[in-house]
Design a protein around this motif. Sequence first.
Motif, PDB file in Angstrom:
ATOM      1  N   GLU A 151       0.827  -1.204   0.000  1.00 11.71           N
ATOM      2  CA  GLU A 151       0.000   0.000   0.000  1.00 11.71           C
ATOM      3  C   GLU A 151       0.866   1.260   0.000  1.00 11.71           C
ATOM      4  O   GLU A 151       0.512   2.256  -0.640  1.00 11.71           O
ATOM      5  CB  GLU A 151      -0.922  -0.003   1.217  1.00 11.71           C
ATOM      6  CG  GLU A 151      -2.028  -1.034   1.120  1.00 11.71           C
ATOM      7  CD  GLU A 151      -2.794  -1.194   2.420  1.00 11.71           C
ATOM      8  OE1 GLU A 151      -4.002  -1.458   2.352  1.00 11.71           O
ATOM      9  OE2 GLU A 151      -2.170  -1.055   3.500  1.00 11.71           O
ATOM     10  N   ARG A 152       1.995   1.220   0.704  1.00 11.60           N
ATOM     11  CA  ARG A 152       2.910   2.370   0.688  1.00 11.60           C
ATOM     12  C   ARG A 152       3.419   2.626  -0.736  1.00 11.60           C
ATOM     13  O   ARG A 152       3.487   3.763  -1.188  1.00 11.60           O
ATOM     14  CB  ARG A 152       4.088   2.147   1.642  1.00 11.60           C
ATOM     15  CG  ARG A 152       3.709   2.216   3.114  1.00 11.60           C
ATOM     16  CD  ARG A 152       4.913   2.005   4.029  1.00 11.60           C
ATOM     17  NE  ARG A 152       5.928   3.041   3.839  1.00 11.60           N
ATOM     18  CZ  ARG A 152       5.882   4.249   4.362  1.00 11.60           C
ATOM     19  NH1 ARG A 152       4.852   4.600   5.104  1.00 11.60           N
ATOM     20  NH2 ARG A 152       6.853   5.117   4.144  1.00 11.60           N
ATOM     21  N   ALA A 153       3.769   1.544  -1.442  1.00 14.31           N
ATOM     22  CA  ALA A 153       4.234   1.677  -2.827  1.00 14.31           C
ATOM     23  C   ALA A 153       3.124   2.254  -3.704  1.00 14.31           C
ATOM     24  O   ALA A 153       3.371   3.125  -4.544  1.00 14.31           O
ATOM     25  CB  ALA A 153       4.704   0.327  -3.355  1.00 14.31           C
ATOM     26  N   ALA A 154       1.892   1.787  -3.501  1.00 14.68           N
ATOM     27  CA  ALA A 154       0.763   2.297  -4.285  1.00 14.68           C
ATOM     28  C   ALA A 154       0.499   3.766  -3.961  1.00 14.68           C
ATOM     29  O   ALA A 154       0.182   4.558  -4.848  1.00 14.68           O
ATOM     30  CB  ALA A 154      -0.484   1.455  -4.012  1.00 14.68           C
ATOM     31  N   ALA A 155       0.635   4.142  -2.679  1.00 10.43           N
ATOM     32  CA  ALA A 155       0.432   5.542  -2.284  1.00 10.43           C
ATOM     33  C   ALA A 155       1.478   6.443  -2.932  1.00 10.43           C
ATOM     34  O   ALA A 155       1.160   7.532  -3.421  1.00 10.43           O
ATOM     35  CB  ALA A 155       0.462   5.677  -0.768  1.00 10.43           C
ATOM     36  N   LEU A 156       2.732   5.999  -2.926  1.00 13.53           N
ATOM     37  CA  LEU A 156       3.790   6.789  -3.572  1.00 13.53           C
ATOM     38  C   LEU A 156       3.524   6.943  -5.065  1.00 13.53           C
ATOM     39  O   LEU A 156       3.766   7.999  -5.647  1.00 13.53           O
ATOM     40  CB  LEU A 156       5.157   6.149  -3.326  1.00 13.53           C
ATOM     41  CG  LEU A 156       5.717   6.325  -1.918  1.00 13.53           C
ATOM     42  CD1 LEU A 156       6.928   5.430  -1.706  1.00 13.53           C
ATOM     43  CD2 LEU A 156       6.058   7.785  -1.647  1.00 13.53           C
ATOM     44  N   ASP A 180       3.921  11.554   3.638  1.00 17.22           N
ATOM     45  CA  ASP A 180       2.753  11.330   4.491  1.00 17.22           C
ATOM     46  C   ASP A 180       1.787  10.423   3.729  1.00 17.22           C
ATOM     47  O   ASP A 180       0.936  10.886   2.977  1.00 17.22           O
ATOM     48  CB  ASP A 180       2.102  12.670   4.833  1.00 17.22           C
ATOM     49  CG  ASP A 180       1.029  12.542   5.894  1.00 17.22           C
ATOM     50  OD1 ASP A 180       0.705  11.394   6.278  1.00 17.22           O
ATOM     51  OD2 ASP A 180       0.508  13.574   6.331  1.00 17.22           O
ATOM     52  N   LEU A 181       1.948   9.120   3.913  1.00 15.95           N
ATOM     53  CA  LEU A 181       1.186   8.131   3.163  1.00 15.95           C
ATOM     54  C   LEU A 181       0.034   7.617   4.017  1.00 15.95           C
ATOM     55  O   LEU A 181       0.240   7.169   5.145  1.00 15.95           O
ATOM     56  CB  LEU A 181       2.093   6.980   2.730  1.00 15.95           C
ATOM     57  CG  LEU A 181       3.370   7.404   1.995  1.00 15.95           C
ATOM     58  CD1 LEU A 181       4.216   6.183   1.658  1.00 15.95           C
ATOM     59  CD2 LEU A 181       3.041   8.205   0.743  1.00 15.95           C
ATOM     60  N   ARG A 182      -1.165   7.656   3.454  1.00 16.78           N
ATOM     61  CA  ARG A 182      -2.350   7.252   4.196  1.00 16.78           C
ATOM     62  C   ARG A 182      -3.302   6.486   3.274  1.00 16.78           C
ATOM     63  O   ARG A 182      -3.039   6.313   2.098  1.00 16.78           O
ATOM     64  CB  ARG A 182      -3.058   8.466   4.796  1.00 16.78           C
ATOM     65  CG  ARG A 182      -2.128   9.315   5.658  1.00 16.78           C
ATOM     66  CD  ARG A 182      -2.873  10.323   6.460  1.00 16.78           C
ATOM     67  NE  ARG A 182      -1.970  11.316   7.043  1.00 16.78           N
ATOM     68  CZ  ARG A 182      -2.293  12.102   8.041  1.00 16.78           C
ATOM     69  NH1 ARG A 182      -3.481  12.016   8.604  1.00 16.78           N
ATOM     70  NH2 ARG A 182      -1.441  12.981   8.514  1.00 16.78           N
TER      71      ARG A 182
END
Length: 196
Positions: free
Chosen positions: A48-53, A78-80
């Motif tokens: 999910e962090r990779a997708a947020a970036l 700031d990844l959410r």
Amino acid sequence: QTSNAVFALRVETGQPAWVHEAPGIDHDGIALCGGKAFFVARGLSDAERAAALASRVTDTSVRDRDPVDAKGRRFEPDLRRIVALDAQSGKAAWEIPFDCSDITLDDNVICEGRVGVACMVKDGVLVVHGTGSLGHPHKEFLAGEFARRALYAFDAATGKLLWGGRRGYRKRPIIVGGHIYAEPFAWELKTGRQRT
């Protein structure tokens, strides 16, 4: 202040209808409309962090912040996760990992860990934005300290990004009629076109 869950109670009995656990839900960030509950949470997996970036909206209208602050501390993205739940069942209608870095308000606030992300929803449009400070910081606004303040509009039914980016507003946005007002600016809710 954040919570690690949202819940619903049955009106007739006061008993819990459902509980949805998610870390780091901002109190200002919960909105209800059209049978859905919307909020922004922290606690992403590596995927999910990779997708947020990858979701980062590139906006060159304003210079990016320096990668470190005056004390040499590095700013982390700031990844959410933006979440829409069915208000009756509590089941996820959709969830989107999103890079909220441009929603953060200013370098001072981000260093102190007081960055809030809030939601508003009207007429099928979910608006995700930052929570502003108290007062009317006119000098800071004129000095360009809030130039990176962003807001984003999503289709409330699907989570598709409709428009957004850095808008440089001074105070927390509000929806009135078909427009978003954020001192001293206003935009059309569905298109993001600036109102003059």
